[in-house]
Design a protein around this motif. Structure first.
Motif, short mmCIF file in Angstrom:
data_model
loop_
_atom_site.label_atom_id
_atom_site.label_comp_id
_atom_site.label_asym_id
_atom_site.label_seq_id
_atom_site.Cartn_x
_atom_site.Cartn_y
_atom_site.Cartn_z
N ASN A 122 0.87 -1.16 0.00
CA ASN A 122 0.00 0.00 0.00
C ASN A 122 0.91 1.22 0.00
N VAL B 115 1.65 -2.80 4.30
CA VAL B 115 0.64 -3.78 3.91
C VAL B 115 -0.75 -3.16 4.07
N LYS B 116 -1.69 -3.75 3.38
CA LYS B 116 -3.06 -3.27 3.50
C LYS B 116 -3.49 -3.35 4.96
N LYS B 117 -4.19 -2.34 5.40
CA LYS B 117 -4.65 -2.25 6.79
C LYS B 117 -3.50 -2.17 7.79
N GLY B 118 -2.36 -1.74 7.30
CA GLY B 118 -1.21 -1.62 8.19
C GLY B 118 -1.12 -0.27 8.88
N GLY B 119 -2.04 0.64 8.54
CA GLY B 119 -2.04 1.94 9.19
C GLY B 119 -1.29 3.01 8.44
N THR B 120 -1.04 2.79 7.16
CA THR B 120 -0.28 3.77 6.38
C THR B 120 -1.05 5.08 6.23
N ARG B 121 -2.34 5.00 6.10
CA ARG B 121 -3.13 6.23 5.96
C ARG B 121 -3.01 7.08 7.22
N ALA B 122 -3.07 6.45 8.35
CA ALA B 122 -2.95 7.20 9.61
C ALA B 122 -1.58 7.89 9.68
N GLU C 161 -3.61 7.70 -3.12
CA GLU C 161 -2.42 6.86 -3.21
C GLU C 161 -2.22 6.49 -4.67
#
Ligand SMILES: Nc1ncnc2c1ncn2[C@@H]1O[C@H](COP(=O)(O)OS(=O)(=O)O)[C@@H](OP(=O)(O)O)[C@H]1O
Length: 132
Positions: A3, A80-87, A104
């Motif tokens: 991601n 990784v997906k749902k790894g908190g990159t957006r946060a 993204e």
């Protein structure tokens, strides 16, 4: 699937000037801020590219004359997906000297075949940069 979110670093004589350019790129931003994939948007990409070419030469000259490296992101977030990159991205975005992408671009995992030029244009058009 990784991601990706990214930003690039550059320096501008007038950040206000760059911010003003943003208004003329509103349509592009809106398009990309939808968080939709960019990889299936061939025609829209052509539009975005057209907009970039139509931008006022004087307003953009400083930016366009930046070295090639400065058109590229100088920081990317990979996770990784749902790894908190957006946060992480949103926290970084709070810093006044950091500008970051809204959507993204998925350059490395989905749009790599569009090439580095595409990546540079996306970076340029979205005004994705970190002010240093
Ligand atoms: N600090 C911290 N601690 C625990 N969990 C956190 C944290 N920050 C973000 N999150 C959760 O991470 C989920 C979003 O991850 P991503 O940003 O990578 O999402 S995505 O893959 O791009 O959709 C999302 O989980 P879901 O709500 O289950 O979707 C966030 O709530």
């Amino acid at each position: 699937m990784p991601n990706l979110a990214y930003g690039s670093v550059t320096r501008h004589e007038s950040d206000a000037e760059v911010d003003n350019q943003g208004s003329s790129l509103g349509a592009s931003r809106d398009l990309l801020n939808n968080e939709n994939d960019l990889d299936s948007r061939g025609e829209e990409w052509d539009e975005i590219r057209g907009e970039a070419k139509a931008l006022d030469d004087n307003a953009m000259s400083g930016f366009l004359n930046e070295s090639e490296s400065k058109k590229l992101p100088q920081a990317i977030i990979i996770g990784v997906k749902k790894g908190g990159t957006r946060a992480l991205l949103e926290f970084l975005r709070l810093h006044p000297d950091i500008r970051a992408v809204g959507a993204e671009p998925h350059f490395f995992d989905r749009n790599y075949d569009k090439g580095l030029e595409w990546y540079r244009y996306i970076t340029l058009i979205l005004g994705i940069y970190f002010k240093l």
